[in-house]
Design a protein around this motif. Structure first.
Motif, PDB file in Angstrom:
ATOM      1  N   SER A  45     -39.555 -36.757 -14.041  1.00 17.19           N
ATOM      2  CA  SER A  45     -41.061 -36.403 -14.442  1.00 17.19           C
ATOM      3  C   SER A  45     -41.734 -37.209 -14.357  1.00 17.19           C
ATOM      4  CB  SER A  45     -40.462 -37.071 -16.448  1.00 17.19           C
ATOM      5  OG  SER A  45     -41.146 -37.943 -16.320  1.00 17.19           O
ATOM      6  N   PRO A  46     -42.977 -37.740 -14.986  1.00 20.16           N
ATOM      7  CA  PRO A  46     -44.051 -38.030 -14.485  1.00 20.16           C
ATOM      8  C   PRO A  46     -43.986 -39.284 -14.213  1.00 20.16           C
ATOM      9  CG  PRO A  46     -44.798 -35.655 -15.215  1.00 20.16           C
ATOM     10  CD  PRO A  46     -43.604 -35.423 -15.363  1.00 20.16           C
ATOM     11  N   THR A  47     -43.734 -39.553 -15.594  1.00 18.29           N
ATOM     12  CA  THR A  47     -43.312 -41.211 -16.147  1.00 18.29           C
ATOM     13  C   THR A  47     -41.803 -41.704 -15.756  1.00 18.29           C
ATOM     14  OG1 THR A  47     -43.499 -40.020 -18.496  1.00 18.29           O
ATOM     15  CG2 THR A  47     -45.024 -40.712 -17.614  1.00 18.29           C
ATOM     16  N   GLY A  48     -41.249 -42.099 -14.553  1.00 22.02           N
ATOM     17  CA  GLY A  48     -39.783 -41.769 -14.548  1.00 22.02           C
ATOM     18  C   GLY A  48     -38.770 -41.344 -15.505  1.00 22.02           C
ATOM     19  N   ARG A  49     -38.752 -40.408 -16.264  1.00 19.58           N
ATOM     20  CA  ARG A  49     -37.623 -40.207 -17.249  1.00 19.58           C
ATOM     21  C   ARG A  49     -37.245 -38.757 -15.499  1.00 19.58           C
ATOM     22  NH1 ARG A  49     -38.916 -38.974 -23.477  1.00 19.58           N
ATOM     23  NH2 ARG A  49     -39.936 -41.021 -23.930  1.00 19.58           N
ATOM     24  N   ALA A  50     -35.145 -39.295 -16.234  1.00 21.91           N
ATOM     25  CA  ALA A  50     -34.670 -38.409 -15.408  1.00 21.91           C
ATOM     26  C   ALA A  50     -34.466 -37.334 -16.125  1.00 21.91           C
ATOM     27  CB  ALA A  50     -33.283 -39.604 -15.165  1.00 21.91           C
ATOM     28  N   GLY A  51     -34.301 -36.297 -15.227  1.00 17.66           N
ATOM     29  CA  GLY A  51     -34.305 -34.749 -15.868  1.00 17.66           C
ATOM     30  C   GLY A  51     -33.795 -34.243 -15.013  1.00 17.66           C
ATOM     31  N   GLY A  52     -32.463 -34.889 -14.306  1.00 12.83           N
ATOM     32  CA  GLY A  52     -31.505 -34.661 -13.339  1.00 12.83           C
ATOM     33  C   GLY A  52     -31.309 -34.919 -12.124  1.00 12.83           C
ATOM     34  N   ALA A  53     -29.586 -35.532 -12.227  1.00 18.83           N
ATOM     35  CA  ALA A  53     -29.712 -36.463 -10.862  1.00 18.83           C
ATOM     36  C   ALA A  53     -27.863 -35.797 -10.252  1.00 18.83           C
ATOM     37  CB  ALA A  53     -28.652 -37.619 -12.023  1.00 18.83           C
ATOM     38  N   TRP A  54     -27.689 -36.010  -9.488  1.00 18.81           N
ATOM     39  CA  TRP A  54     -26.453 -35.105  -8.194  1.00 18.81           C
ATOM     40  C   TRP A  54     -26.073 -36.066  -7.099  1.00 18.81           C
ATOM     41  CZ3 TRP A  54     -30.745 -33.208  -9.738  1.00 18.81           C
ATOM     42  CH2 TRP A  54     -31.065 -31.770 -10.457  1.00 18.81           C
ATOM     43  N   VAL A  55     -25.391 -36.400  -7.120  1.00 16.63           N
ATOM     44  CA  VAL A  55     -24.459 -37.003  -5.976  1.00 16.63           C
ATOM     45  C   VAL A  55     -23.539 -36.052  -4.775  1.00 16.63           C
ATOM     46  CG1 VAL A  55     -23.033 -38.945  -4.929  1.00 16.63           C
ATOM     47  CG2 VAL A  55     -24.984 -39.382  -7.413  1.00 16.63           C
ATOM     48  N   VAL A  56     -23.843 -35.756  -3.512  1.00 18.30           N
ATOM     49  CA  VAL A  56     -23.242 -35.150  -3.143  1.00 18.30           C
ATOM     50  C   VAL A  56     -23.114 -35.963  -1.667  1.00 18.30           C
ATOM     51  CG1 VAL A  56     -23.657 -33.142  -1.606  1.00 18.30           C
ATOM     52  CG2 VAL A  56     -24.261 -33.495  -3.666  1.00 18.30           C
ATOM     53  N   ARG A  57     -21.170 -36.190  -1.459  1.00 19.71           N
ATOM     54  CA  ARG A  57     -20.953 -36.469   0.060  1.00 19.71           C
ATOM     55  C   ARG A  57     -21.644 -36.271   1.287  1.00 19.71           C
ATOM     56  NH1 ARG A  57     -14.431 -37.885  -0.394  1.00 19.71           N
ATOM     57  NH2 ARG A  57     -15.454 -36.857   1.725  1.00 19.71           N
ATOM     58  N   LEU A  58     -21.975 -36.656   2.191  1.00 25.00           N
ATOM     59  CA  LEU A  58     -22.566 -36.519   2.962  1.00 25.00           C
ATOM     60  C   LEU A  58     -21.651 -35.544   4.259  1.00 25.00           C
ATOM     61  CD1 LEU A  58     -24.507 -39.955   4.792  1.00 25.00           C
ATOM     62  CD2 LEU A  58     -25.407 -37.559   3.287  1.00 25.00           C
ATOM     63  N   ASP A  59     -20.243 -35.880   4.101  1.00 28.75           N
ATOM     64  CA  ASP A  59     -19.400 -34.913   5.256  1.00 28.75           C
ATOM     65  C   ASP A  59     -19.385 -33.439   4.883  1.00 28.75           C
ATOM     66  OD1 ASP A  59     -17.815 -35.723   2.901  1.00 28.75           O
ATOM     67  OD2 ASP A  59     -16.204 -37.021   4.054  1.00 28.75           O
ATOM     68  N   GLU A  60     -19.590 -33.293   3.635  1.00 28.54           N
ATOM     69  CA  GLU A  60     -19.701 -31.850   2.579  1.00 28.54           C
ATOM     70  C   GLU A  60     -20.956 -30.911   2.838  1.00 28.54           C
ATOM     71  OE1 GLU A  60     -18.107 -32.725  -1.271  1.00 28.54           O
ATOM     72  OE2 GLU A  60     -16.089 -33.284  -0.449  1.00 28.54           O
ATOM     73  N   VAL A  61     -21.761 -31.960   3.149  1.00 29.49           N
ATOM     74  CA  VAL A  61     -23.320 -31.503   2.841  1.00 29.49           C
ATOM     75  C   VAL A  61     -23.815 -30.290   3.935  1.00 29.49           C
ATOM     76  CG1 VAL A  61     -24.353 -32.474   2.395  1.00 29.49           C
ATOM     77  CG2 VAL A  61     -24.152 -32.201   4.791  1.00 29.49           C
ATOM     78  N   ALA A  62     -22.762 -29.977   5.648  1.00 31.32           N
ATOM     79  CA  ALA A  62     -22.856 -28.789   6.092  1.00 31.32           C
ATOM     80  C   ALA A  62     -21.792 -27.717   5.745  1.00 31.32           C
ATOM     81  CB  ALA A  62     -22.009 -29.252   7.217  1.00 31.32           C
ATOM     82  N   GLN A  63     -20.621 -28.342   4.834  1.00 23.62           N
ATOM     83  CA  GLN A  63     -19.850 -27.276   4.745  1.00 23.62           C
ATOM     84  C   GLN A  63     -20.013 -26.007   3.193  1.00 23.62           C
ATOM     85  OE1 GLN A  63     -18.108 -30.623   5.391  1.00 23.62           O
ATOM     86  NE2 GLN A  63     -18.328 -29.732   7.101  1.00 23.62           N
ATOM     87  N   ASP A  64     -21.235 -26.683   2.409  1.00 24.11           N
ATOM     88  CA  ASP A  64     -21.467 -26.300   1.178  1.00 24.11           C
ATOM     89  C   ASP A  64     -22.758 -26.269   0.917  1.00 24.11           C
ATOM     90  OD1 ASP A  64     -21.885 -25.730  -1.704  1.00 24.11           O
ATOM     91  OD2 ASP A  64     -20.356 -27.015  -2.236  1.00 24.11           O
ATOM     92  N   ASP A  65     -23.697 -25.513   0.220  1.00 23.03           N
ATOM     93  CA  ASP A  65     -25.199 -25.392   0.083  1.00 23.03           C
ATOM     94  C   ASP A  65     -25.229 -26.280  -0.857  1.00 23.03           C
ATOM     95  OD1 ASP A  65     -24.241 -23.496  -1.900  1.00 23.03           O
ATOM     96  OD2 ASP A  65     -24.960 -22.162  -1.506  1.00 23.03           O
TER      97      ASP A  65
END
Length: 225
Positions: free
Chosen positions: A39-59
């Motif tokens: 958010s504008p004041t730094g509250r998390a509204g979503g968090a994801w971790v994606v492996r770099l070796d998988e970014v090309a196989q999945d959107d």
């Protein structure tokens, strides 16, 4: 007792907020990208971790990054942010990458602007002291603004997560939230002084910071900081 001025904690008109990117090993040692939406004041509204070796196989990463439109990327420095975007640019639409590159903030910039305003408010107190018959105390801040190295060191000592990449994203998230809190403390201390109210109503964020967030939300040209 005078009621303390309240500044909106999370909703800031015209601003969507920030996004944090980090690249580092995940819990299993595989290199990954962490994406935190704030958010504008730094509250998390979503968090994801994606492996770099998988970014090309999945959107999945593309879908996540589209959710960052209208937000400012925030990091310790712009070079690191650009480098992270370069690592994933091959899977992102060109217009999305271009938009994200155009709206970046750094933690040192945010702290510097807060320090500038605190100095200006202190000077205004000195000017008032010169003409006042009453003895005026200096402005007292609940927490001093740390410099960049001090902030990074303080955050690095905290046990964020088992995953290094998530920990890196959490540290930046905490830095944004801390900066927003420092600003709110600054405005509350100022507005308790009647003679400082002429400087304006309390604002949710410093003016340059807020202008950058609003420029990103409007998808307009980056504002100058």
């Amino acid at each position: 007792m005078r009621e303390r001025t309240r500044i909106p904690v999370d909703y800031v008109p015209g601003a969507r907020g920030h996004a944090v990117l980090a690249v580092s090993p995940d819990a299993d040692g595989t290199e990954a990208v962490a994406v935190w939406r704030l958010s504008p004041t730094g509250r998390a509204g979503g968090a994801w971790v994606v492996r770099l070796d998988e970014v090309a196989q999945d959107d999945q990463l593309v879908r996540i990054m589209w959710m960052l439109q209208g937000r400012c990327l925030v990091g310790w420095d712009t070079e690191t942010l650009v480098a992270i975007l370069d690592r994933i640019a091959h899977v992102l639409p060109r217009e999305l990458t271009s938009t994200l590159r155009g709206h970046m903030l750094t933690a040192p910039e945010l702290l510097t602007e807060i320090s500038e305003h605190r100095s200006a408010y202190g000077e205004a107190v000195d000017r008032q002291r010169a003409v006042s018959k009453s003895k005026l105390a200096p402005l007292a801040w609940p927490t001093e603004v740390p410099d960049h190295e001090e902030l990074a060191m303080r955050l690095a000592l905290q046990p964020w997560a088992a995953s290094p990449v998530a920990g890196a994203a959490l540290a930046l998230t905490s830095a944004v939230a801390m900066a927003a809190e420092l600003w709110q403390d600054t405005e509350q201390a100022r507005y308790r002084r009647k003679y400082l109210r002429a400087l304006g109503e309390p604002q949710p964020l410093p003016p340059r910071w807020l202008a950058r967030l609003r420029a990103a939300a409007d998808n307009s040209a980056p504002a100058t900081i």
